[in-house]
Write a protein that holds these residues in place. Structure first.
Motif, PDB file in Angstrom:
ATOM      1  N   TYR A   1      -7.459   0.833  -4.098  1.00 26.47           N
ATOM      2  CA  TYR A   1      -8.167   0.534  -2.853  1.00 26.47           C
ATOM      3  C   TYR A   1      -9.662   0.796  -2.988  1.00 26.47           C
ATOM      4  O   TYR A   1     -10.485   0.053  -2.436  1.00 26.47           O
ATOM      5  CB  TYR A   1      -7.587   1.358  -1.698  1.00 26.47           C
ATOM      6  CG  TYR A   1      -8.253   1.074  -0.378  1.00 26.47           C
ATOM      7  CD1 TYR A   1      -7.822   0.019   0.411  1.00 26.47           C
ATOM      8  CD2 TYR A   1      -9.312   1.850   0.069  1.00 26.47           C
ATOM      9  CE1 TYR A   1      -8.444  -0.268   1.624  1.00 26.47           C
ATOM     10  CE2 TYR A   1      -9.936   1.579   1.278  1.00 26.47           C
ATOM     11  CZ  TYR A   1      -9.496   0.527   2.052  1.00 26.47           C
ATOM     12  OH  TYR A   1     -10.121   0.241   3.240  1.00 26.47           O
TER      13      TYR A   1
ATOM     14  N   TRP B   1     -11.085  -2.219  -4.520  1.00 27.53           N
ATOM     15  CA  TRP B   1     -10.933  -3.311  -3.558  1.00 27.53           C
ATOM     16  C   TRP B   1     -12.078  -3.266  -2.544  1.00 27.53           C
ATOM     17  O   TRP B   1     -12.765  -4.259  -2.308  1.00 27.53           O
ATOM     18  CB  TRP B   1      -9.574  -3.175  -2.867  1.00 27.53           C
ATOM     19  CG  TRP B   1      -9.233  -4.173  -1.814  1.00 27.53           C
ATOM     20  CD1 TRP B   1      -9.699  -4.208  -0.528  1.00 27.53           C
ATOM     21  CD2 TRP B   1      -8.331  -5.271  -1.936  1.00 27.53           C
ATOM     22  NE1 TRP B   1      -9.126  -5.252   0.159  1.00 27.53           N
ATOM     23  CE2 TRP B   1      -8.289  -5.916  -0.679  1.00 27.53           C
ATOM     24  CE3 TRP B   1      -7.537  -5.759  -2.971  1.00 27.53           C
ATOM     25  CZ2 TRP B   1      -7.496  -7.038  -0.442  1.00 27.53           C
ATOM     26  CZ3 TRP B   1      -6.744  -6.872  -2.731  1.00 27.53           C
ATOM     27  CH2 TRP B   1      -6.728  -7.503  -1.483  1.00 27.53           C
TER      28      TRP B   1
ATOM     29  N   GLU C   1      -7.484   0.517   5.486  1.00 24.96           N
ATOM     30  CA  GLU C   1      -6.310  -0.226   5.050  1.00 24.96           C
ATOM     31  C   GLU C   1      -6.693  -1.665   4.734  1.00 24.96           C
ATOM     32  O   GLU C   1      -7.767  -2.127   5.108  1.00 24.96           O
ATOM     33  CB  GLU C   1      -5.239  -0.207   6.138  1.00 24.96           C
ATOM     34  CG  GLU C   1      -4.736   1.190   6.456  1.00 24.96           C
ATOM     35  CD  GLU C   1      -3.729   1.232   7.598  1.00 24.96           C
ATOM     36  OE1 GLU C   1      -2.859   2.105   7.543  1.00 24.96           O
ATOM     37  OE2 GLU C   1      -3.827   0.423   8.541  1.00 24.96           O
ATOM     38  N   VAL C   2      -5.793  -2.373   4.086  1.00 24.36           N
ATOM     39  CA  VAL C   2      -5.996  -3.788   3.807  1.00 24.36           C
ATOM     40  C   VAL C   2      -5.237  -4.587   4.867  1.00 24.36           C
ATOM     41  O   VAL C   2      -4.019  -4.438   5.001  1.00 24.36           O
ATOM     42  CB  VAL C   2      -5.495  -4.171   2.405  1.00 24.36           C
ATOM     43  CG1 VAL C   2      -5.634  -5.671   2.183  1.00 24.36           C
ATOM     44  CG2 VAL C   2      -6.244  -3.393   1.334  1.00 24.36           C
TER      45      VAL C   2
ATOM     46  N   ASP D   1       0.859  -1.182   0.000  1.00 27.73           N
ATOM     47  CA  ASP D   1       0.000   0.000   0.000  1.00 27.73           C
ATOM     48  C   ASP D   1       0.893   1.229   0.000  1.00 27.73           C
ATOM     49  O   ASP D   1       1.625   1.486   0.955  1.00 27.73           O
ATOM     50  CB  ASP D   1      -0.889  -0.019   1.242  1.00 27.73           C
ATOM     51  CG  ASP D   1      -1.990   1.024   1.213  1.00 27.73           C
ATOM     52  OD1 ASP D   1      -1.863   2.019   0.470  1.00 27.73           O
ATOM     53  OD2 ASP D   1      -2.967   0.844   1.958  1.00 27.73           O
TER      54      ASP D   1
ATOM     55  N   ARG E   1      -5.056   6.706   3.862  1.00 26.82           N
ATOM     56  CA  ARG E   1      -5.328   5.478   4.620  1.00 26.82           C
ATOM     57  C   ARG E   1      -6.197   5.776   5.845  1.00 26.82           C
ATOM     58  O   ARG E   1      -7.074   4.989   6.187  1.00 26.82           O
ATOM     59  CB  ARG E   1      -4.023   4.805   5.027  1.00 26.82           C
ATOM     60  CG  ARG E   1      -3.315   4.191   3.826  1.00 26.82           C
ATOM     61  CD  ARG E   1      -2.031   3.469   4.187  1.00 26.82           C
ATOM     62  NE  ARG E   1      -0.952   4.413   4.447  1.00 26.82           N
ATOM     63  CZ  ARG E   1      -0.383   4.646   5.615  1.00 26.82           C
ATOM     64  NH1 ARG E   1      -0.755   3.977   6.684  1.00 26.82           N
ATOM     65  NH2 ARG E   1       0.577   5.541   5.727  1.00 26.82           N
TER      66      ARG E   1
ATOM     67  N   THR F   1     -11.082  -5.053   4.547  1.00 27.39           N
ATOM     68  CA  THR F   1     -10.513  -3.756   4.890  1.00 27.39           C
ATOM     69  C   THR F   1     -10.551  -3.608   6.402  1.00 27.39           C
ATOM     70  O   THR F   1     -11.239  -4.358   7.091  1.00 27.39           O
ATOM     71  CB  THR F   1     -11.303  -2.591   4.253  1.00 27.39           C
ATOM     72  OG1 THR F   1     -12.636  -2.595   4.771  1.00 27.39           O
ATOM     73  CG2 THR F   1     -11.321  -2.682   2.735  1.00 27.39           C
TER      74      THR F   1
END
Length: 161
Positions: free
Chosen positions: A119, A122, A54-55, A42, A49, A129
């Protein structure tokens, strides 16, 4: 100077050339590779973020440190970057900067690519997440955390490990 210098390219041309070298992944494809052992990187700044999330399990390496952290021959590389057999998958907010970053990692000899739509795509398809305060992403040296941690919060949340 109002005329483009000889040899200069527009950012659109640079982006098109970078993407021509990449086998870009949909969010679902990126998630599948990530689950199989690829590294999801990332590169978004802390502010993005903090706002979006975030992942979990991703590695946060802000764009200005990326090549230094992933060049196997760099003194500033991450400790686990010991060769060229990595599969870095770069993610940014919408999938533009990540294409340029993945192309730069390819120039270092890595099998890098990026996530189409970033993102935002995603999260839109419901992939995992987390809020930054969950400390679900790994923040590499030199990157800023997306949440300012007080010592008490870090001690009680497990984010200080």
């Amino acid at each position: 100077m109002t005329q483009r210098p000889d040899g200069a390219q527009t950012i659109g041309e640079i982006l098109t050339a970078a993407r021509a070298r990449l086998a870009r992944l949909t969010p679902a494809e990126a998630f599948e590779e990530f689950c199989a052992g690829a590294t999801l990187i990332d590169i978004r700044p802390a502010g993005q973020r903090a706002a979006a999330g975030e992942v979990p399990g991703s590695v946060v390496v802000e764009r200005n440190h990326l090549e230094w952290r992933f060049d196997p021959e760099s003194d500033a590389r991450l400790p686990w970057v010991t060769g060229y057999d990595l599969r870095p998958i770069v993610i940014c907010e919408e999938g533009y900067t990540s294409s340029l970053a993945a192309a730069a990692l390819q120039e270092l000899g890595l099998d890098a690519t990026d996530v189409i739509g970033g993102y935002a795509a995603w999260a839109a398809v419901g992939l995992p997440t987390a809020r930054p305060e969950e400390c679900a992403a790994v923040v590499a040296p030199g990157a800023s955390p997306a949440v300012v941690l007080t010592r008490e919060f870090a001690r009680t949340s497990g984010c200080d490990s």
